[in-house]
Each structure stands twice: as C-alpha cells, then as structure tokens.
Design an enzyme around this catalytic site. Structure first.
Site, mmCIF file in Angstrom:
data_model
loop_
_atom_site.group_PDB
_atom_site.id
_atom_site.type_symbol
_atom_site.label_atom_id
_atom_site.label_comp_id
_atom_site.label_asym_id
_atom_site.label_seq_id
_atom_site.Cartn_x
_atom_site.Cartn_y
_atom_site.Cartn_z
ATOM 1 N N LYS A 1 51.773 46.526 -20.431
ATOM 2 C CA LYS A 1 50.531 47.290 -20.574
ATOM 3 C C LYS A 1 49.362 46.502 -19.981
ATOM 4 O O LYS A 1 49.024 45.429 -20.441
ATOM 5 C CB LYS A 1 50.214 47.581 -22.035
ATOM 6 C CG LYS A 1 49.061 48.582 -22.163
ATOM 7 C CD LYS A 1 48.499 48.680 -23.559
ATOM 8 C CE LYS A 1 47.484 47.612 -23.863
ATOM 9 N NZ LYS A 1 46.282 47.661 -23.025
ATOM 10 N N GLY B 1 45.454 37.347 -23.979
ATOM 11 C CA GLY B 1 44.254 38.001 -24.486
ATOM 12 C C GLY B 1 43.534 37.099 -25.459
ATOM 13 O O GLY B 1 43.662 35.880 -25.404
ATOM 14 N N SER B 2 42.806 37.706 -26.364
ATOM 15 C CA SER B 2 41.967 36.928 -27.271
ATOM 16 C C SER B 2 42.793 36.293 -28.390
ATOM 17 O O SER B 2 43.867 36.790 -28.750
ATOM 18 C CB SER B 2 40.909 37.837 -27.873
ATOM 19 O OG SER B 2 41.535 38.893 -28.576
ATOM 20 N N THR B 3 42.270 35.219 -28.929
ATOM 21 C CA THR B 3 42.937 34.533 -30.037
ATOM 22 C C THR B 3 43.053 35.456 -31.243
ATOM 23 O O THR B 3 44.063 35.469 -31.940
ATOM 24 C CB THR B 3 42.176 33.239 -30.375
ATOM 25 O OG1 THR B 3 42.326 32.335 -29.266
ATOM 26 C CG2 THR B 3 42.717 32.564 -31.626
ATOM 27 N N GLU B 4 42.026 36.273 -31.444
ATOM 28 C CA GLU B 4 42.030 37.195 -32.578
ATOM 29 C C GLU B 4 43.225 38.166 -32.515
ATOM 30 O O GLU B 4 43.962 38.322 -33.485
ATOM 31 C CB GLU B 4 40.715 37.964 -32.519
ATOM 32 C CG GLU B 4 40.415 38.806 -33.711
ATOM 33 C CD GLU B 4 39.218 39.711 -33.417
ATOM 34 O OE1 GLU B 4 38.484 39.460 -32.434
ATOM 35 O OE2 GLU B 4 39.037 40.676 -34.170
ATOM 36 N N GLY C 1 45.868 37.791 -30.630
ATOM 37 C CA GLY C 1 47.076 36.963 -30.629
ATOM 38 C C GLY C 1 47.540 36.661 -32.041
ATOM 39 O O GLY C 1 48.737 36.723 -32.364
ATOM 40 N N GLU D 1 49.168 33.499 -24.689
ATOM 41 C CA GLU D 1 48.191 32.811 -23.836
ATOM 42 C C GLU D 1 46.827 33.309 -24.273
ATOM 43 O O GLU D 1 46.460 34.446 -23.968
ATOM 44 C CB GLU D 1 48.415 33.166 -22.359
ATOM 45 C CG GLU D 1 49.781 32.797 -21.818
ATOM 46 C CD GLU D 1 49.909 31.325 -21.474
ATOM 47 O OE1 GLU D 1 48.924 30.572 -21.628
ATOM 48 O OE2 GLU D 1 50.997 30.921 -21.055
ATOM 49 N N CYS E 1 39.902 32.477 -18.947
ATOM 50 C CA CYS E 1 40.332 31.859 -20.203
ATOM 51 C C CYS E 1 40.150 30.355 -20.172
ATOM 52 O O CYS E 1 39.815 29.740 -21.162
ATOM 53 C CB CYS E 1 41.784 32.213 -20.465
ATOM 54 S SG CYS E 1 42.824 31.864 -19.052
ATOM 55 N N GLU F 1 34.052 31.084 -27.670
ATOM 56 C CA GLU F 1 34.205 31.521 -26.298
ATOM 57 C C GLU F 1 33.182 32.624 -25.998
ATOM 58 O O GLU F 1 33.092 33.608 -26.722
ATOM 59 C CB GLU F 1 35.628 32.083 -26.161
ATOM 60 C CG GLU F 1 36.075 32.303 -24.759
ATOM 61 C CD GLU F 1 37.520 32.802 -24.700
ATOM 62 O OE1 GLU F 1 37.962 33.513 -25.601
ATOM 63 O OE2 GLU F 1 38.191 32.460 -23.715
HETATM 64 P P1 NAD Z 1 41.910 41.355 -26.020
HETATM 65 O O1 NAD Z 1 42.698 40.482 -26.905
HETATM 66 O O2 NAD Z 1 40.899 42.215 -26.632
HETATM 67 O O3 NAD Z 1 42.877 42.325 -25.204
HETATM 68 C C1 NAD Z 1 43.959 41.865 -24.482
HETATM 69 C C2 NAD Z 1 44.998 42.945 -24.371
HETATM 70 O O4 NAD Z 1 45.540 43.222 -25.656
HETATM 71 C C3 NAD Z 1 44.495 44.258 -23.842
HETATM 72 O O5 NAD Z 1 45.455 44.815 -22.999
HETATM 73 C C4 NAD Z 1 44.332 45.099 -25.104
HETATM 74 O O6 NAD Z 1 44.438 46.468 -24.861
HETATM 75 C C5 NAD Z 1 45.485 44.611 -25.925
HETATM 76 N N1 NAD Z 1 45.353 44.762 -27.387
HETATM 77 C C6 NAD Z 1 44.231 44.870 -28.138
HETATM 78 N N2 NAD Z 1 44.548 44.967 -29.438
HETATM 79 C C7 NAD Z 1 45.900 44.901 -29.526
HETATM 80 C C8 NAD Z 1 46.821 44.943 -30.614
HETATM 81 N N3 NAD Z 1 46.419 45.059 -31.881
HETATM 82 N N4 NAD Z 1 48.129 44.841 -30.332
HETATM 83 C C9 NAD Z 1 48.566 44.697 -29.065
HETATM 84 N N5 NAD Z 1 47.747 44.676 -28.010
HETATM 85 C C10 NAD Z 1 46.415 44.766 -28.224
HETATM 86 O O7 NAD Z 1 41.300 40.386 -24.951
HETATM 87 P P2 NAD Z 1 40.452 40.763 -23.663
HETATM 88 O O8 NAD Z 1 39.046 40.978 -24.099
HETATM 89 O O9 NAD Z 1 41.101 41.784 -22.857
HETATM 90 O O10 NAD Z 1 40.572 39.413 -22.822
HETATM 91 C C11 NAD Z 1 39.758 38.346 -23.050
HETATM 92 C C12 NAD Z 1 40.508 37.250 -23.768
HETATM 93 O O11 NAD Z 1 41.733 36.911 -23.117
HETATM 94 C C13 NAD Z 1 39.734 35.969 -23.806
HETATM 95 O O12 NAD Z 1 39.757 35.430 -25.093
HETATM 96 C C14 NAD Z 1 40.479 35.056 -22.841
HETATM 97 O O13 NAD Z 1 40.322 33.709 -23.084
HETATM 98 C C15 NAD Z 1 41.865 35.514 -22.983
HETATM 99 N N6 NAD Z 1 42.673 35.188 -21.806
HETATM 100 C C16 NAD Z 1 43.591 34.182 -21.883
HETATM 101 C C17 NAD Z 1 44.356 33.834 -20.779
HETATM 102 C C18 NAD Z 1 45.387 32.727 -20.862
HETATM 103 O O14 NAD Z 1 46.238 32.650 -20.002
HETATM 104 N N7 NAD Z 1 45.341 31.871 -21.838
HETATM 105 C C19 NAD Z 1 44.201 34.514 -19.591
HETATM 106 C C20 NAD Z 1 43.262 35.531 -19.528
HETATM 107 C C21 NAD Z 1 42.511 35.848 -20.653
#
Ligand code: NAD
Ligand code: MN
Length: 775
Positions: free
Chosen positions: A190, A242-245, A247, A264, A298, A392
């Site tokens: 996704k 995605g975000s730590t929250e 994750g 990640e 990130c 962040e």
């Molecule tokens: P996000 O966590 O809001 O969303 C990431 C993805 O998760 C999106 O596709 C979203 O639709 C999906 N998502 C949201 N809620 C979900 C749930 N409950 N269950 C499953 N999937 C869900 O983050 P974002 O705002 O899209 O991205 C920014 C964050 O990503 C930042 O914190 C950044 O540091 C991190 N990031 C990390 C890396 C890495 O490799 N470490 C790379 C890129 C971004």
C-alpha cells in the site's frame, strides 16, 4: 556594470521539465485508478484525490482499498507465491532485471510523475529517487541469482504486507518489493495516500516486465486500508515505513500472531560539526541533510550540533547559504526546495515552529511562493530537552545546539529516543572514527550525509525501528530458516513429593551483578525430582529483581567494548571450568528432568561455548561495494541488554546457548532459568564466578516466566527480549516491546537445533558507516 555585478544580479531563467508524457499517461487512465490485484486494475471508484501540492491541482482520483480488495490481493499473492518461489533464483533474477530495465527506460516519466504527486524538486526525483530505485532492482536481481548458492538454509517467508510513507514513494516501494521478490515472496503493497501514482505506474510496468499475476499487488488507500493489510490473517510478514506512532500501533496489533515484522520509523538525526571540519563542505552537506526533499526525510540531519569555538562563524556561513536557496516550481530544474507534500503536513510544521518559545529563529531570506511551501528555517540556542530538539518536525527546519568536548558531542547526539542516522564532520580521521561507533544510529556518515545504496543496509535502532533494508542483512527479513523446526516440548515441574525439608537452607540464590542475590519478595518454590525427592528451592523473581538485574546488565555495558579475542578467551575458560565439573552437572540435569540426557546436554553446552568462542572474533563486518569513492562499512554492533526466557526442557543448554551468543557479541543479559528445572542454571553461576566473567554480564533469575515476561518486555532499558519458553507468552512480550520498540525473538523449535549463527544475528545490529575519500 561590472562582470561581478552582472553575476550578482543575474537570475536563473525557469527551466521546467516537460510534463506532457506524465499527463498523457494520466489521461490514458481517464485520471482514475483502481487497485492492481492479480495482474489487473480493479474498477476505479474515485474515492479520493491525488494532488500536486505545488499547484493544488487534482492529478487523478484513487480508490480506497476495502476489506474485499485486501482479501482478493492476499488471495492472489498466496496463490502466486508457490510458483514464484519454484521458478527459482535464476528465473526471478530475469524478472527483476526486466523491472530494473523498465524503470531505466521510463525513468523520465517516473521522475516527473513523482515530482508532480509529491512536490519534490525534479532534480532530486531524476537524479536520486529513480536511479536508486533502479539500482535496488539490479542489485536484488543479483540476490535472486545467488540465493540458492549463497543462502541454502533460507526459504521465502511467504506473503508480505508492505505499507510505506509518502516522502520517497517509488524508492520506498523499491526497497520493499525488490528484496521480497528476489527471495521468492509475493507482496501486497500500500502506497501512502498522498502519493499513489508512481506505485500504480510501477504496477503497469510489472505487467510489461513479465511479473506473474499476483506476485505484486498494489492496494491504494489510507491508514484504514493499511491496517486491513497489516492485520490480515493471510499475511506472513509485515514491513512498514512510516511514523513511530503507527509503527508502535502495528507492533501491538501483530503481537502474538506469528507475523514477522520490520519497522523503518522516524528519526531526529544529529549532524555533528567539529571545529576542525571543512566548514564550507559541512554547510553544503547540511543543505543536503535538511533541505533535501524539504526536510521530509526520515534520516534528515535535523539536529545540528556544532563545537563552540566555531559556532558564530558556522551559523553565519549557514545563513548566507540558506538565503541563496531557491524555492519554487518543483518541475523547474534550477529549484533547490520544492513543495511540502500536503497542506496538512504544512500545518503540522507551522504549528510546531510557532509553538516554540526558545532560542532564535532564522528564516531564509528567499522568495517563498504562494501555496504549499515552507521556507528553510534555522533555530539556534535550543536546550537539548527542547521539544524541537527531541521531536521529528519532518520539514525544512533545522534545530541547532552546541557542544564543547567530543564526549559531550556524543552525549548530546545520543540524547534522543530515536537512532536512525548521524553525520560527523571533522578533518581528523581519529576524531571521526572514534565518534562514529559511539553514536546510537543504524547509519553514520563521516564528512557526508544522505548517502544510500542497495549494497549498504539502512535501518534504525531504538525507536527508529528494527530490520535493515539493503545489503545481505536486508535479506534476513524476507527469508526464514529453510528446514521446518519442531516446536519444543513444554515441560512442567514435577509434583511435590513427601520428603521433608532438611535443616540446611537449600534455597539457591539468584545471580545479579556478579553476586548472589536473595529474591526481593522472599518467596521461594521447591523443586522436586520425578521420584518425589526434594532437590532444592529457588527464589521467585518479581519486578524488583528484574529491574535490579537489568540495571546490573546496563552497568556492564563496557563488555561490548572489549575485543572479540578477549570474549573468546573467557568463553573458552567457562567451557574449561564446566568440563571439570561435567559429571556433577550431568547428574544434576538427570535429577531435574528425570531422564538420562544429562551427559549429552553438558557435552552440547561445551560445544556451544566453543562455537560461540570461535565466532567471537569472526562474526564481524564487511566493506561494501558501493558506487562512491570511499568505503561503506557494515559493522556488527551488540544489540545491548538482552532479556532471555530460557527453554524449559533443557536445564543447562537452555541457558548456555543464548548466553554464549550474547557474550560472544558483547551484549549483556538477564536470563530467567528454566521454570520447571532451574537448579542447573543456579549451579552454573559458580562456573561463571571462576571464569573471570565480569559482574553484570550474565545475570540469572529464577521463578515463574509468566510473572517476569511482562516486566522484561515493558522495560525501557532492555534492547531485546528472546523467549524460548511457553509460546503463550509471545503475545505479551511482543505487546510490551512496542514501548521502546525493542527487538523480540521467539523462535519455534528448541535450542538444541538452533544454529549459533542465528543467535549471533539476533545479538547484533548492522551499523553502516560511510567514509568517502577526498578527491
Ligand atoms: P504514517 O505513519 O502516518 O503513514 C505511513 C503509512 O502507514 C501510510 O501509508 C499510511 O496510510 C499508513 N498507515 C497509517 N495508519 C496505519 C495503521 N493504523 N495501520 C497500517 N498502516 C497505517 O507516516 P507518514 O506521515 O506517511 O510518513 C512520515 C513518517 O515516516 C516520518 O516519521 C518518517 O520519519 C517516517 N519514515 C521513515 C523511513 C525509514 O526508512 N526509517 C522512511 C521514510 C519515512
Ligand atoms: Mn500527491
């Protein structure tokens, strides 16, 4: 007018990249997309819009994947997985190679579409995102080719559910899909809701490149669709960026389901500038560290840490450079900083910066276009605890502070819950290479920043998540042991017999910080033989005992800084001392288990100790072949404090095998002895005492695993929990691990069959240190 005046006043003319091909592609799809499932697009439902953040224009409508869509995608992936794996590495290599070639052939279309949908400068999507994505497929075509020869003991995991963020839409897709496919898995991916379009273009490429139907499925949608994927029963492995929250939420939601997981997550990466650094290069590096992709990276170098003597000079140079940055139309090839991905994200950045009351804020004196743009911003004079130093921002905002000494630099740099990346700037190689290993980060760049390559692992420690993408280490997440292992038999203590307790105090103590320790609560439990003979008593550990043991293990962290050679010597010494008492331990084991396996188990322990000792100075790093002039070093670092629930059925080997691996790699541990048969482990600390093991490296507790599993899993100072105990505890352990995102390892199968290599993998993290050379 003098020539220099002409240069000063001369402006860049616009040099926009043509968007006609991208528009034609969107039009060709009627500007409406369904999901890509089992090799075909589903009917477009027009559920939400994908916009160009630079203009606000709607590019296309996208479909919100439903439970039915996810079901269909998982089913298609399941059906396709067996044949895809059976195609063999060479067959899969051909397909991955075709994908790499296809990305190359359509690179301009991918780059323009990415820039349109995400707002990043075309220079970046053209020169960084798309070439790195291609490289990832080439590299993993090679990994598919080599799999059978080089990884004969590994098999595909199965169906992977992959959810990614919007900041590098195509690149994150490549990082997820290429290794998964190479190792014979199939995927349901996704993309993030702001940036679905390059994933859909990639889906089309899959059909052209001969990817069999069902091997790659793209389901679009928001977090709800994401949750439908990560929580689907038919998914074997979840990979999330995605975000730590979120994750943390996924860690809890998948706990106890048996799904493999890699995360990640976010970061707040330090950018350390020593006074002997090449300051102009360090300023130029900062432009790439925090203004690359508008700071929506990130691993952005978002915390500047400058040595005091050069602070004023450095800030002055930096501000001058900031003023020269050009914001504007992302499709313009002369633009440095593009648009923020979405108004929602822009508002988040604004709110965070406006909410800050500390320090001084400097906003670059450059023209800021109307709309979704945010100016490069520097905030100096922040205290280490300031919110903008800790959280962040995910935007073009740099938070800065100062340091005096190298040790203070390390302290400030590590004062964060994250641990993704770090940059160190110094012309002194001793300083740089002394600091790099001390930084809590998965990636360290020396005199550089944001260098990436498929051959070098990328990933975090601490709350930046776990797992690596890229390199050999990245394949671990997409493979499992090939030979199925039998689940280990759960044993229970023998019932109480009739014998009366003697007058002697026969309560075996616990072992904490190199000393015998009485249980905090003073409760103990009698241990009986099969025949009903009283063998002794052990204390029942409670929370307090666990905390004391963790504290002792932390204090012994210096163990990780000793040499592999020294650790090997001590492991050999333990083996020698155990060997001298072989008969005694064998008899003890036989008494405890009521069987005759004691001698064989002691022999297995000796073998395990020798094997760990053998590896202690050999399970080391590698120099990776990356396309820069310089080195990318993949170093094995100890995971830290490991909590282990030992296997029930093997009173001594259940302790010794994980302990030997932990010790060999420089970790320290809290070992909770076999619950049913704990007395061989408590005897064993006499062996440790006579073998020069420093206090605190090995701590041994006794008691009910169910009583301590939660405390260990929740503990913020424990970096990993391993359980060889009752599988019923796995859920609780994985849930607790969400707190500090500690690593968990709850393998199926007994310690007897467990290769030492797997223990060593679990006890280490790969840190990649990039060291470019001067010209
Ligand atoms: P996000 O966590 O809001 O969303 C990431 C993805 O998760 C999106 O596709 C979203 O639709 C999906 N998502 C949201 N809620 C979900 C749930 N409950 N269950 C499953 N999937 C869900 O983050 P974002 O705002 O899209 O991205 C920014 C964050 O990503 C930042 O914190 C950044 O540091 C991190 N990031 C990390 C890396 C890495 O490799 N470490 C790379 C890129 C971004
Ligand atoms: Mn968009």
């Amino acid at each position: 007018m003098s020539v220099s005046e002409i240069f000063d006043t001369m402006d860049y003319g616009p040099a926009p990249e043509s968007l006609s091909e991208a528009m034609a592609w969107l039009d060709g799809h009627g500007r409406a997309f369904g999901c890509f499932i089992d090799g075909a697009f589903t009917k477009a439902r027009g559920d939400f819009e994908s916009r160009n953040p630079a203009t606000g224009d709607v590019l296309a409508t996208v479909t919100q994947g439903t439970a039915e869509d996810v079901e269909a995608a998982v089913k298609a992936a399941r059906k396709a997985q067996g044949p895809w794996a059976k195609l063999g590495g060479a067959g899969r290599a051909r397909v991955l190679y075709a994908l790499a070639r296809g990305l190359q052939k359509h690179s301009r279309l991918f780059a323009v579409l990415e820039t349109l949908d995400n707002g990043k400068p075309i220079r970046e999507s053209r020169d960084i995102d798309v070439p790195l994505a291609q490289r990832h497929f080439y590299y993993h075509a090679g990994m598919a080719q080599l799999m059978e020869e080089e990884l004969p003991d590994r098999a595909p995991v199965g169906v992977c559910g992959q959810v990614i963020s919007w900041n590098f839409p195509l690149l994150m897709l490549a990082w997820k899909i290429a290794p998964a496919l190479a190792m014979g898995n199939t995927v349901v991916l996704k993309p993030a809701e702001y940036t679905s379009l390059t994933a859909l273009l990639f889906a089309e490429l899959c059909s052209q490149a001969g990817v069999p139907d069902g091997v790659v499925n793209i389901v679009t949608g928001d977090g709800q669709t994401g949750a439908l994927i990560t929580e689907h029963d038919g998914i074997d492995k979840v990979a999330f960026t995605g975000s730590t929250e979120v994750g943390r939420h996924i860690r809890r939601a998948t706990a106890g389901t048996g799904k493999a997981l890699t995360l990640e997550l976010g970061g707040k990466s330090p950018y350390i500038v020593f006074e002997d650094a090449d300051l102009d290069s360090a300023v130029e590096g900062l432009v790439d560290a925090i203004w690359f992709n508008q700071g929506q990276v990130c691993c952005a170098g978002s915390r500047l840490i400058v040595q005091e003597g050069i602070t004023e000079d450095f800030y002055a140079r930096l501000k001058r450079r900031m003023d020269g940055l050009r914001l504007g139309d992302p499709l313009d090839k002369c633009i440095d900083v593009g648009a923020i991905v979405d108004p929602v994200q822009l508002e988040t950045i604004r709110a965070m910066v406006d909410g800050n009351t500390e320090g001084e804020t400097y906003v670059a004196a450059c023209a800021v276009p109307e709309g979704c743009f945010y100016p490069p911003t520097l905030i100096t004079g922040l205290s280490p605890a300031a919110q903008l130093m800790q959280d962040e921002i995910f935007g073009p905002v740099l938070a800065a502070t100062t340091f005096r000494t190298p040790s203070e630099a390390v302290q400030v740099a590590n004062n964060t819950r994250y641990g993704l990346a770090a940059s160190v700037w110094s012309e002194n190689i001793n300083t740089a290479l002394d600091i790099a290993p001390q930084l809590s980060a998965g990636v360290v760049w020396v005199n550089g920043t944001n260098m990436f390559d498929a051959a070098a692992g990328f990933g975090g420690v601490r709350e930046s998540g776990f797992g690596r993408e890229g390199g050999w280490e990245g394949l671990m997440a997409y493979t499992r042991p090939a030979k199925a292992r039998k689940a280990v038999k759960q044993v229970t203590a023998f019932p109480a017999g009739k014998a009366a307790l003697g007058t002697l105090d026969r309560t075996a103590k616990m072992y904490v910080g190199g000393k015998q320790a009485r249980p905090d609560a003073g409760y103990s439990q009698r241990i009986w033989s099969k025949q009903g003979k009283l063998l002794g008593e052990v204390g029942l550990a409670n929370r307090k005992d666990v905390r004391n043991a963790v504290e002792a293990a932390h204090k012994a962290a210096g163990w990780g800084k000793t040499t592999g050679h020294l650790r090997a010597q001590i492991l050999y010494y333990i083996a020698e001392n155990l060997s001298a008492r072989e008969a005694e331990f064998a008899a003890r084991i036989d008494d405890l288990t009521g069987a005759k396996g004691g001698k064989a188990e002691v022999v297995a322990c000796l073998d395990t100790l020798f094997s760990a000792a053998a590896w202690a100075d050999k399970f080391s790093g590698e120099a990776r072949s990356v396309p820069i002039r310089g080195l990318a070093l993949a170093l094995r670092e100890p995971t830290g404090v490991v909590g282990v629930l030992c296997e029930g059925a093997s009173p001594l080997l259940g302790l010794v095998k994980p302990m030997a691996g932990v010790m060999a790699m420089g970790c320290t541990g809290v070992f909770v002895a076999s619950e049913a048969f704990p007395l061989a482990a408590t005897d064993f600390y006499q062996v440790l005492d006579t073998s020069d093991v420093p206090g605190g490296v090995v701590n041994i507790l006794t008691g009910a695993h169910g009583d301590v599993a939660g405390t260990l899993a929740d503990h913020m100072d424990v970096e990993a929990v391993w359980s060889f105990s009752d599988p019923a505890l796995t859920k609780r352990i994985e849930e607790g691990a969400a707190g500090n995102l500690k690593r968990t390892w709850c393998p199926v199968g007994g310690v007897a069959d467990l290769p030492m290599r797997e223990v060593l993998e679990a006890a280490t993290e790969v840190k990649t240190v990039w060291v470019p050379y001067g010209a």
